[in-house]
Design a protein around this motif. Structure first.
Motif, PDB file in Angstrom:
ATOM      1  N   ASN A  27       0.809  -1.213   0.000  1.00  0.00           N
ATOM      2  CA  ASN A  27       0.000   0.000   0.000  1.00  0.00           C
ATOM      3  C   ASN A  27       0.847   1.269   0.000  1.00  0.00           C
ATOM      4  O   ASN A  27       0.393   2.310  -0.473  1.00  0.00           O
ATOM      5  N   LYS A  28       2.066   1.186   0.511  1.00  0.00           N
ATOM      6  CA  LYS A  28       2.957   2.350   0.568  1.00  0.00           C
ATOM      7  C   LYS A  28       3.826   2.499  -0.687  1.00  0.00           C
ATOM      8  O   LYS A  28       4.378   3.571  -0.922  1.00  0.00           O
ATOM      9  N   LEU A  29       3.959   1.432  -1.465  1.00  0.00           N
ATOM     10  CA  LEU A  29       4.791   1.490  -2.666  1.00  0.00           C
ATOM     11  C   LEU A  29       4.063   2.217  -3.796  1.00  0.00           C
ATOM     12  O   LEU A  29       2.836   2.149  -3.895  1.00  0.00           O
ATOM     13  N   PRO A  30       4.832   2.904  -4.643  1.00  0.00           N
ATOM     14  CA  PRO A  30       4.197   3.502  -5.819  1.00  0.00           C
ATOM     15  C   PRO A  30       3.741   2.413  -6.778  1.00  0.00           C
ATOM     16  O   PRO A  30       4.266   1.299  -6.760  1.00  0.00           O
ATOM     17  N   GLY A  31       2.781   2.723  -7.587  1.00  0.00           N
ATOM     18  CA  GLY A  31       2.251   1.738  -8.522  1.00  0.00           C
ATOM     19  C   GLY A  31       0.991   1.108  -7.967  1.00  0.00           C
ATOM     20  O   GLY A  31       0.729   1.145  -6.765  1.00  0.00           O
ATOM     21  N   ASP A  32       0.214   0.542  -8.871  1.00  0.00           N
ATOM     22  CA  ASP A  32      -1.070  -0.020  -8.474  1.00  0.00           C
ATOM     23  C   ASP A  32      -1.198  -1.510  -8.746  1.00  0.00           C
ATOM     24  O   ASP A  32      -2.181  -2.119  -8.373  1.00  0.00           O
ATOM     25  N   ASP A  33      -0.211  -2.119  -9.405  1.00  0.00           N
ATOM     26  CA  ASP A  33      -0.321  -3.504  -9.851  1.00  0.00           C
ATOM     27  C   ASP A  33       0.860  -4.304  -9.323  1.00  0.00           C
ATOM     28  O   ASP A  33       2.012  -4.006  -9.658  1.00  0.00           O
ATOM     29  N   PHE A  34       0.567  -5.318  -8.486  1.00  0.00           N
ATOM     30  CA  PHE A  34       1.616  -6.133  -7.887  1.00  0.00           C
ATOM     31  C   PHE A  34       1.351  -7.612  -8.144  1.00  0.00           C
ATOM     32  O   PHE A  34       0.212  -8.064  -8.038  1.00  0.00           O
ATOM     33  N   ILE A  35       2.403  -8.338  -8.462  1.00  0.00           N
ATOM     34  CA  ILE A  35       2.337  -9.789  -8.627  1.00  0.00           C
ATOM     35  C   ILE A  35       3.213 -10.395  -7.539  1.00  0.00           C
ATOM     36  O   ILE A  35       4.414 -10.109  -7.467  1.00  0.00           O
TER      37      ILE A  35
END
Length: 85
Positions: A27-35
């Motif tokens: 939630n704190k990392l930039p970007g919206d898409d995580f695998i």
């Protein structure tokens, strides 16, 4: 962004706190898409899996999983159903 869960959090995910920490980091990392790559994870508890799915569904991020073993898939599936009936 691809994240190796086993390398970052260990091969045995037993605590709900680990799942909460993982989701908080995402939630704190930039970007919206995580695998999330579970290739090195050999064991999870239902506590971890339920906290993971609760956090995943509460997050605005798009989070998906790859390389889940059959044994872990059973636990993850049951937790997913419990959190998202």
């Amino acid at each position: 962004m691809l994240i190796n869960v086993g390398a970052e959090f260990g091969t045995h995910l037993e605590s709900s706190e680990i799942a909460v920490e993982l989701i908080d980091i995402l939630n704190k990392l930039p970007g919206d898409d995580f695998i999330l790559d579970f290739k090195d994870v050999s064991f999870i508890t239902m506590n971890y899996a339920q906290a993971y799915y609760k956090g995943k569904y509460d997050s605005a991020k798009k989070i998906s999983e790859i390389n889940i073993s059959d044994e872990i898939s059973v636990v993850m599936g049951a937790a997913d159903e419990a959190c998202n009936p």
